[in-house]
Every structure is written in structure tokens, then in C-alpha cells.
Design a protein around this motif. Structure first.
Motif, PDB file in Angstrom:
ATOM      1  N   GLY A  49       4.919 -20.270  15.506  1.00  0.00           N
ATOM      2  CA  GLY A  49       5.286 -21.302  15.062  1.00  0.00           C
ATOM      3  C   GLY A  49       4.929 -21.545  13.611  1.00  0.00           C
ATOM      4  O   GLY A  49       4.100 -20.881  13.120  1.00  0.00           O
ATOM      5  N   ALA A  89       2.876 -26.827  13.059  1.00  0.00           N
ATOM      6  CA  ALA A  89       3.671 -27.163  14.164  1.00  0.00           C
ATOM      7  C   ALA A  89       2.959 -27.342  15.443  1.00  0.00           C
ATOM      8  O   ALA A  89       3.549 -27.929  16.384  1.00  0.00           O
ATOM      9  CB  ALA A  89       4.684 -25.886  14.591  1.00  0.00           C
ATOM     10  N   LYS A 147       0.251 -25.437  16.955  1.00  0.00           N
ATOM     11  CA  LYS A 147      -0.120 -24.260  17.632  1.00  0.00           C
ATOM     12  C   LYS A 147      -1.479 -24.468  18.245  1.00  0.00           C
ATOM     13  O   LYS A 147      -1.720 -24.135  19.397  1.00  0.00           O
ATOM     14  CB  LYS A 147       0.339 -22.861  17.015  1.00  0.00           C
ATOM     15  N   SER A 161      -2.287 -16.770  18.588  1.00  0.00           N
ATOM     16  CA  SER A 161      -1.122 -17.746  18.250  1.00  0.00           C
ATOM     17  C   SER A 161      -1.113 -17.138  16.833  1.00  0.00           C
ATOM     18  O   SER A 161      -2.125 -16.647  16.159  1.00  0.00           O
ATOM     19  CB  SER A 161      -1.530 -19.174  18.006  1.00  0.00           C
ATOM     20  N   ARG A 208       1.217 -17.544  12.958  1.00  0.00           N
ATOM     21  CA  ARG A 208       2.011 -18.295  12.157  1.00  0.00           C
ATOM     22  C   ARG A 208       3.304 -17.686  11.990  1.00  0.00           C
ATOM     23  O   ARG A 208       3.249 -16.326  11.997  1.00  0.00           O
ATOM     24  CB  ARG A 208       1.511 -18.320  10.927  1.00  0.00           C
ATOM     25  N   ALA A 209       4.409 -18.321  11.860  1.00  0.00           N
ATOM     26  CA  ALA A 209       5.783 -17.645  12.266  1.00  0.00           C
ATOM     27  C   ALA A 209       6.018 -16.665  11.101  1.00  0.00           C
ATOM     28  O   ALA A 209       7.054 -15.731  11.138  1.00  0.00           O
ATOM     29  CB  ALA A 209       6.860 -18.601  12.328  1.00  0.00           C
ATOM     30  N   LEU A 217       7.967 -19.564  20.980  1.00  0.00           N
ATOM     31  CA  LEU A 217       8.257 -20.158  19.807  1.00  0.00           C
ATOM     32  C   LEU A 217       8.239 -21.754  19.899  1.00  0.00           C
ATOM     33  O   LEU A 217       8.641 -22.381  20.707  1.00  0.00           O
ATOM     34  CB  LEU A 217       9.784 -19.876  19.195  1.00  0.00           C
ATOM     35  N   ILE A 218       7.279 -22.376  19.106  1.00  0.00           N
ATOM     36  CA  ILE A 218       6.922 -23.755  18.951  1.00  0.00           C
ATOM     37  C   ILE A 218       7.720 -24.400  17.839  1.00  0.00           C
ATOM     38  O   ILE A 218       7.778 -23.878  16.656  1.00  0.00           O
ATOM     39  CB  ILE A 218       5.476 -24.390  18.729  1.00  0.00           C
ATOM     40  N   GLY A 219       8.558 -25.174  17.885  1.00  0.00           N
ATOM     41  CA  GLY A 219       9.551 -26.001  16.998  1.00  0.00           C
ATOM     42  C   GLY A 219       9.066 -27.414  16.982  1.00  0.00           C
ATOM     43  O   GLY A 219       7.959 -27.825  17.299  1.00  0.00           O
ATOM     44  N   PRO A 261       9.505 -29.972   9.741  1.00  0.00           N
ATOM     45  CA  PRO A 261       8.389 -28.784  10.151  1.00  0.00           C
ATOM     46  C   PRO A 261       7.117 -29.153   9.403  1.00  0.00           C
ATOM     47  O   PRO A 261       7.139 -29.615   8.387  1.00  0.00           O
ATOM     48  CB  PRO A 261       9.241 -27.755   9.486  1.00  0.00           C
ATOM     49  N   ASP A 320       7.374 -19.278   7.232  1.00  0.00           N
ATOM     50  CA  ASP A 320       8.173 -18.690   7.971  1.00  0.00           C
ATOM     51  C   ASP A 320       8.066 -17.270   7.840  1.00  0.00           C
ATOM     52  O   ASP A 320       7.349 -16.757   7.192  1.00  0.00           O
ATOM     53  CB  ASP A 320       9.506 -19.170   8.415  1.00  0.00           C
TER      54      ASP A 320
END
Length: 901
Positions: free
Chosen positions: A140, A144, A146, A217, A219-220, A242-244, A282, A386
Motif C-alpha cells: 500500500g 494507506a 498498513k 508490510s 510500501r507500494a 493491496l490496500i487502497g 491517497p 508508489d
């Protein structure tokens, strides 16, 4: 104060003072970069930079390695570390009257599980994955949620023992534990804190081989880093979550349920406001939680109110405070990098608010300081990172952070130049560095001039792009010289072959014609390019060179060069009598009287006549049937109508009360349109300019009006709103105006022009592309053509009185003429470069090729597009034709034909 150390204030903690002293120690040791210190300390540059960042206390080992690299007193610093460690150690919380129901900017901890709401469905999904797989990864964006999901959700709901840790806490050594579940939060620290690839690989292997269930966890934006480890890729294939952003209902639960549990209520208006501020954003959850905490502290009895939320400053206040605190904690060179990052992350508005821009990570240099800055800003929830993109967490940062607003205001044109350079470099790289995608001509000169400014900073690939463009330009110049010599040799060879090969006569003649044409093009462009260098030293010879070049080749770019040479000799003019200016005739046709004007130096005449008015205040001119001229200005406190019949002695005819945001006089001199308080469009009878009277109001205009434009016969009014919708109004009866058409162009619209027959509408805006619409079709308005010429926003549009041509003015300092004999297939008829600063209107003059631009400081400029007329005027000033020697220098052995001889 030592270089790089920020001033301490009353709010500084022992940890911040400890970090500041570490930075001072580095400065006293010579100010070595963290990369250099890392080589001495055997730790990564990122680890050492974090040690001096003040975000958390570094380990004792890292601290002592840092001190040794800076040749400091190791024993003293070891004692100092133990003192700070004791000072920042968590203490038992003092008893409080009531525990806050919100966590603020911090992540929810396991002890906060009873206050954690809004992620029930996501948590059930995670628990199911953990139960069915031994290894699971949660991805995420920063902010977000996490960490909160794992700590306050998974730890509390997992039926077994758990171990919660981070890579920095374990020093990349998985502890032996009987726990059933191992949770590694902030897994991206494996890549940011450890430069030893073997240690990193060993840690990942230990996780994959662990007998317990493992959840990480990440970071995206570190997804690509994970892909570099094949075993980790295989483990993640079916075991990642995936956390949105939270949905509307999830946000409502996260807002209301903690308050209910704390025996508080939340005003409905506050819930609606919070949901609106956070939906779809986000990285906004920590900021939302902080705003809720501050609102709870300002509650009225047991009620959280909208007034309390606004008093706390809401999400905007939290972002601005965090931004300033994070920025000032950076070191000097890192602050400049942060400035560049924020400038690149902001898309400049033109008549609208600036907005955030998603930035490809490749646009920034691959440098340790850049990584440190991005990590700090992301940790502070200012940015979201991201896989391969960077983005501002919330647009409120642009509106609310004074320092960023100041940066954006410093050099907006320079920022637009940078944005164009960035896009051009990206296009060039995407085309595999194709030579045709490089900068040339004016665009290259403009970009190079900007890079020489004091605070201009370009990325590595932008510098590579500019270097390649400069080298290509140099090669083309050398090639032109060589090609000229080769073409001469080729012509001589062809002549010999013609005598020896009579049977191949036709083929030889064709080859010679092709070679001659290529030679002429090369010679013509070389001569035109050389004329630029002689423009200052010998302008008359320069004029003859560019005319001769056009006659030799006849290409469009050489035609424009002739027009530009003529335009460079003429400046702005201010009419002695406004009635003599062709730009002001009421029906679009030129007046019979001759124009009388004189050059104007913008530095000397920043006003209309002798009455002081703000620079760039004029919005329109008009001429009454009685041949009296009037001008409108937008000023503070009121908009004004001026009698400008004598431009040297204009007098105010009327001042409008209230907040007027747009003002335009109709060409017939009888009707005036103004916008009051941004949304109300009023129509005034201005037959008596000294006493205009309100006669009509446009009905139900739903948006802010940003521009007004009358047709040449004053019977149609176009309005443009802040959503770029264009509405056409029949104002033949001003007391009863009615809407006749609406254009939803789908692109930014800031300027509008209507053709004399009311069938065609021209629209322009930020992109520089002018769109033509047919509004006469029975099925409704339709776009019929695009004029793609300007590279920056369009300032003004104007049709010729017979509708066969359109003049356009762009912020790229060009005026263009378009042939609209066939409106569906317009043709470029000429381009002239020259300053377009302050231009608000453009029309046609007394001749076919004369275009007149009106500036908001009361001056006009005339641009001539009739090539024969331009050549005649340039030659009229030539006292002596170009000499034979000068001719041969540029045109070689071609017959001496002086263009003005």
C-alpha cells in the motif's frame, strides 16, 4: 551557527538536539557527504542520514560509527547516547480524564485495537490469507493504513501468539521466537537501510524459511525492489494484499465509531465534511486522524462539531504544519532538493488553482540525498510513493503551505519551461533517443537560457537531452557547410557525365534538378541562420540575406523568417486618437482615416494617456456610432469605463460599484457586459457612457465566469466558466437574453472568438491548441478542426471581418495567421515571433495582411503578414544592395541577385 544545523526552538526535544549536534559534528569534520562518511563508517549513507535526522534515536552502534567517521570523542558520545536513550524511553502515561478516541498522525498500536474501525472487510480478507498461506505480503501507499491494519487489526484478531518487529529493530537478523505469527512492518527498510546485498538476501531467505506464519508490510513504491529476489517473487505470487483508500462507508465508521465508544457524538455536518475531504485521497488517513484528534480536543461537551474541526485547521492545517517542520529538519542541500521535488510535483494552473501532479520516479536523479528526502517526506505523510511514481499526499498542501506558494510564485514561466523540458526529455527517451525528438531553434535557446538562472536545477536525463540537442545543432551547422561543398562537386560531376552519357540525358537532368533543389534548401537555411548573427551588427545586410534565402527556397520557415525580420523592426504604438486605430472599428472593418502612432517603450508608458491606471488593467475597447472611443479597466476598488477618444487625455466616464471580476464592451459601443462576484453576468445599456443603466441579467449561470467575448455585430455574447464550458447567448434583446448553444470542449478554455456569421467559434487554452467548432449544425455543436501551432497557452483569438482568416496569439511569444477559406481544413499562413506579454485582444487592420494586437497597458502593435508588402518595406530602407563578395560568402557560386537591387 555551524553549517547545516537548524536553529533550535523551545519545542525541541532531547532527540532533536542530539540529531542537530550530530549534524554539527559532521560540519566541523569538513562537511563530508553521507556517501563519503558511509565508506569510513561501513554503514549506508541512508542509515547515517537517518541517524542525524531526528526522527528516531539511532542504535548505539550506528551512533559510534558516525562519530568515529567524523573523528569525534567516542566515549563522550557514548555517554550522551545513554542520556538521550533514557530521556526518550517510554514512560507510564499519566492518568488522564478520558482517553482520546483517535490516534492522530501515529499508526494504531495493538493497545488501540478497540478504537480501530473501518477496515473490517479488509481485515477478514487478511486473516483468511494468513490462515491459508504461510507467507503473506501487504502492499500500500504511504499513509494507506498498513501499519494500523497489522498492529491494531491483525495482532488483536489473530488466534495465537505474535511477534511484531521491523527490519531496523532486528538489524536484519530474525529473532528466535516461539510465536505463531511473525509480523515484519515497514519491510522497505530492508532496501533503504542495508547496502549489503548478501545480508539482505539472507534476511529474506530466513523469513521465507521460517516455521511460523509470516506477514510483511511493504510500501507500494518498493514493489520493484521485491521483484529482484526470485524466491520472494514466487512466495508473493498468490499471497499479496493491496490496500487502497478507504471507501465512503469505511470512512464513516472510522470517524463515528471511536466517538460512539468514547460516549461522544459527531455532528452530521462534520461527518459529511470529513468524508468529502478524505474520499479518494491517497495517504490521507494519518492526516484525517490528526484532524479528528484536534477536533476532539475542541469538542463542545460530548459533541465533535464542525466549528471545532475548522478551528483546528482541518486536514490543511495538519499538512502545512507537518510540511514546515519536516522541511526545516532537512539539511541545507536536502532542502534545495525538497524544493525541486515539490515544484516538479505541482501542475501550474492558468486562471485556475495549481494542482498536484503525479511524478515518474525516473524524473528524479538516482542519488542518495534524493532517496533520503523522498523517504523523509513520505514518512511525514507529505508524499505518497508508489512502485515507480511520486505524488503529493493532498492538494491542500499546495493551497496551505506558504513556503510552497512562495516557490511557485517566484518564476512561473521558468517552471513552465522546466515542465516542457521534462516532457520533451521523456518523449526523447521513450523514442529510444531519436534525433528528430531533440530541441531545435527557439525552444532550445529558451531552455538553455533558463538553465543558466541561479536556482534552476535539471535532472540527469534533462541535462543529457539538452546536451544532445546542442550537439545535434552543431552537427547540422557543420553538415550544411559540407553539404554545400559536396553539392557543388556533384553539379560539376553531373555536367561531365552529361557530356559523356548523352543516352542518359533525362535521368541526369532529373538528378541535377534534385541536387539543385537540395543545394538551394541547404544554402537558403544556412544564409537565414547566419542572418540572425548579423541582425545587430549589420541589419540591412541581414534583411537582404533572409529575403534572398526565401526567394531561393520558398519554404514556410523561411517565409516566417522574413515576416519575423520585419516585425523585429516595429514596436508597440499608441494612437494619438483612438478613433484612428483599426482594431477598434465597431463592425470589424477598417476606418478610412490613417493611423497615427509612435513607438512606445513599455518602461515609460505603463498607463493610458495621462491618467494613471494599473498596468494590465484594460480589458476592452469599443467605438460608438458617434466615433467616440471608450475603454474598460478592472481596478480596485471598482471597475471603470473610460472616455479614451483622445488616448493622450482619457477621462473616467463611469465607475461601477461592487466586486466586478470581468468587464467587456460590445463592438457597437452601445452594450456592456460585466461579471459581478464571479457568477452573475449583467448587461448594461452604455449608449450614455456617463450614466450606463442595467437592462438585463443572464439567467441561471451556474459556474464562475472566467471570460467574456462579443461577436463583431454585438448580437451574440460568449461566456466561459471555470469548468471550461462555453455558452452562447443571444443578446439582440438585452432585456431578455437567451442561451442558444453550449460547448463542452473537454479541454481547458480561457479565450473565445466568434466568427462574423455566428457559425464558427474558436476556443483556446493552456494546451496551445485552438479548436474550431461549428455551432450551426442541426444536431448540435461539433468540433471541426484543430490548429496545433502554439506551444504555450493561447492569449487571444480574432476573426477577420469576412471570416476567411483567424489570428491567434500565444504565450510562447508568437502571433499566427490561419487561412480559413475552408474552415474544416485550415492552413497555416504565417508565424511571427515577438513579445505577447499582456495581450488581451487581436483583430485585423486596414490591409489583408495587417494584424493588430491590443495590450492591457493601452498600447497596440501591428503585425504584417503580407509577404510582398513586408519585402517592399524591408527593401525601402536598404541604401546599398548586398555586394558580390558578401553574396558569394553565403550563396557560393550562385548568380549574384541582390534581393533589393
Amino acid at each position: 551557527m555551524p553549517r547545516g544545523e537548524r536553529p533550535l526552538d523551545v519545542g525541541d526535544t532531547p532527540l532533536l538536539k542530539f540529531a542537530a549536534d550530530l549534524r554539527s559534528l559532521r560540519d566541523r569534520a569538513g562537511g563530508h557527504s553521507y556517501r563519503q562518511l558511509g565508506a569510513k563508517a561501513h554503514y549506508s549513507a541512508t542509515t547515517l542520514s537517518d541517524a542525524a535526522g531526528g526522527r528516531r534515536l539511532p542504535s548505539l552502534a550506528v551512533t559510534l560509527a558516525y562519530v568515529r567517521a567524523c573523528e569525534g570523542d567516542v566515549a563522550a558520545w557514548e555517554d550522551r547516547w545513554h542520556e538521550v536513550a533514557a530521556a526518550v524511553a517510554p514512560e507510564a502515561p499519566p492518568p488522564v480524564e478520558q482517553q482520546p478516541p483517535y490516534a492522530g498522525l501515529a499508526a494504531f498500536q495493538p493497545r488501540d485495537s478497540e478504537w480501530f474501525f473501518g477496515r473490517d472487510q479488509l481485515l477478514e480478507d487478511l486473516l483468511a490469507r494468513v490462515g491459508s498461506a504461510r507467507f503473506t505480503a501487504v502492499f500500500g501507499a504511504s499513509g494507506a493504513g498498513k501499519s494500523s491494519l497489522l498492529q491494531a487489526g491483525l495482532v488483536a484478531r489473530f488466534a495465537g501468539t505474535t511477534l511484531l518487529t521491523t527490519p531496523s529493530a532486528t538489524d536484519l537478523a530474525l529473532p528466535e521466537t516461539p510465536a505463531d505469527l511473525v509480523i515484519v512492518d515497514q519491510f522497505e527498510e530492508v532496501f533503504t537501510l542495508c547496502s549489503d546485498t548478501s545480508r539482505r538476501a539472507a534476511f529474506i531467505a530466513a523469513l521465507l524459511d521460517a516455521p511460523q506464519h509470516v506477514v510483511i508490510s511493504v510500501r507500494a513504491d518498493f514493489y520493484g525492489h521485491c521483484a529482484q529476489h526470485p524466491d520472494l517473487v514466487a512466495a508473493l505470487e498468490d499471497n499479496q494484499l493491496l490496500i487502497g483508500p478507504m471507501g465512503t462507508e469505511e470512512l464513516r465508521q472510522a470517524i463515528m465509531q471511536p466517538a460512539v465508544k468514547a460516549s461522544c457524538t459527531v455532528e452530521t455536518a462534520l461527518v459529511s465534511r470529513l468524508v468529502a475531504d478524505a474520499t479518494g485521497q491517497p495517504g490521507v488517513l494519518p492526516l484525517l486522524s490528526h484532524a479528528l484528534l484536534e477536533t476532539w480536543r475542541r469538542r463542545r461537551g460530548a459533541t465533535l462539531t464542525l466549528a471545532g474541526y475548522e478551528a483546528a485547521g482541518g486536514v490543511q492545517y495538519a499538512i502545512a504544519q507537518t510540511a514546515e517542520r519536516t522541511y526545516t529538519s532537512l539539511e541545507r542541500q536536502q532542502r534545495e532538493l525538497a524544493r525541486q521535488v515539490f515544484l516538479r510535483l505541482t501542475a501550474l494552473g492558468d486562471g485556475t488553482e495549481d494542482t498536484k501532479r503525479s511524478l515518474p520516479r525516473a524524473e528524479l536523479d538516482d542519488d542518495v540525498d534524493v532517496d533520503v528526502v523522498l523517504d523523509r517526506l513520505a514518512h511525514a505523510r507529505l508524499l505518497t510513493l508508489d512502485r515507480d511514481r511520486v505524488e503529493i499526499a493532498h492538494e491542500a498542501l499546495i493551497r496551505s503551505w506558504p513556503r510552497l506558494r512562495g516557490w511557485l510564485a517566484e518564476d512561473r514561466e521558468g517552471l513552465r519551461t522546466l515542465r516542457q523540458l521534462t516532457e520533451a526529455a521523456a518523449t526523447w527517451i521513450s523514442l529510444h533517443r531519436a534525433p528528430d525528438a531533440l530541441y531545435r531553434g527557439t525552444r532550445l535557446d529558451t531552455a538553455l537560457e533558463w538553465t543558466r538562472r541561479p536556482r534552476a536545477r535539471t535532472s540527469a536525463r534533462e541535462r543529457e537531452f539538452l546536451a544532445a540537442s546542442s550537439q545535434a545543432r552543431d552537427r547540422e551547422r557543420r553538415l550544411a557547410h559540407r553539404q554545400t561543398r559536396r553539392l557543388r562537386q556533384l553539379v560539376a560531376l553531373l555536367a561531365v557525365l552529361l557530356l559523356l552519357a548523352g543516352g542518359a540525358m533525362v535521368q541526369t537532368i532529373r538528378a541535377q534538378e534534385t541536387a539543385t533543389e537540395q543545394r538551394n534548401i541547404a544554402l537558403a537555411r544556412f544564409a537565414a541562420n547566419e542572418s540572425l548573427g548579423k541582425r545587430e551588427s549589420d541589419p540591412l545586410v541581414a534583411d537582404q540575406l533572409v529575403i534572398a534565402a526565401y526567394r531561393l527556397s520558398g519554404t514556410d520557415d523561411l517565409r516566417d523568417a522574413v515576416l519575423g525580420a520585419h516585425a523585429g523592426k516595429s514596436g508597440s504604438t499608441i494612437s494619438r486618437s483612438v478613433r484612428t486605430s483599426p482594431a477598434l472599428s465597431p463592425d470589424g472593418r477598417p476606418l478610412p482615416s490613417a493611423r497615427v502612432g509612435e513607438p512606445v517603450d513599455d518602461r515609460l508608458y505603463p498607463r493610458i494617456g495621462t491618467l494613471t491606471t494599473p498596468v494590465d488593467a484594460v480589458t476592452s475597447f469599443a467605438l460608438t456610432p458617434a466615433a467616440q472611443a471608450f475603454a474598460t479597466t478592472l481596478e480596485s476598488p471598482g471597475a471603470r469605463l473610460w472616455d479614451a477618444t483622445d488616448a493622450r487625455e482619457p477621462v473616467p466616464a463611469h465607475t461601477f460599484s461592487g466586486q466586478v471580476t470581468q468587464l467587456s464592451y460590445a463592438p457597437n459601443g452601445k452594450l456592456l457586459a460585466l461579471v459581478r462576484e464571479a457568477m452573475t453576468v449583467e448587461l448594461w445599456d452604455a449608449a450614455d457612457p456617463a450614466a450606463p443603466r442595467l437592462i438585463g441579467v443572464l439567467p441561471d449561470h451556474p459556474r464562475w465566469v472566467t471570460a467574456l467575448a462579443f461577436s463583431q455585430d454585438s448580437r451574440v455574447l460568449a461566456t466561459t466558466d471555470n469548468q471550461s464550458r462555453v455558452r452562447l447567448w443571444d443578446v439582440g434583446d438585452p432585456a431578455a437574453p437567451r442561451q442558444t448553444a453550449q460547448l463542452s470542449d473537454g479541454e481547458d478554455v480561457s479565450v473565445v472568438a466568434l466568427a462574423p456569421d455566428h457559425r464558427t467559434v474558436a476556443l483556446g487554452g493552456v494546451s496551445g491548441v485552438v479548436r474550431l467548432w461549428d455551432v450551426s449544425a442541426a444536431e448540435g455543436p461539433r468540433r471541426i478542426a484543430e490548429l496545433d501551432g502554439h506551444r504555450q497557452p493561447v492569449r487571444a483569438l480574432g476573426f477577420r471581418h469576412d471570416g476567411t482568416a483567424l489570428a491567434t496569439v500565444g504565450r510562447d511569444d508568437t502571433v499566427r495567421l490561419w487561412d480559413l477559406a475552408d474552415a474544416a481544413r485550415p492552413r497555416a499562413a504565417g508565424r511571427i515571433s515577438g513579445s505577447s506579454e499582456g495581450v488581451y485582444g487581436v483583430s485585423f487592420g486596414e490591409t489583408w495582411g495587417e494584424v493588430v494586437t491590443a495590450r492591457a497597458d493601452g498600447t497596440f502593435r501591428h503585425w504584417e503578414f503580407d509577404l510582398d508588402h513586408v519585402v517592399a518595406q524591408l527593401c525601402a530602407s536598404v541604401r546599398e544592395p548586398i555586394s558580390r563578395e558578401e553574396w558569394s560568402r553565403y550563396f557560393g557560386s550562385l548568380e549574384h541577385r541582390p534581393p533589393c537591387g
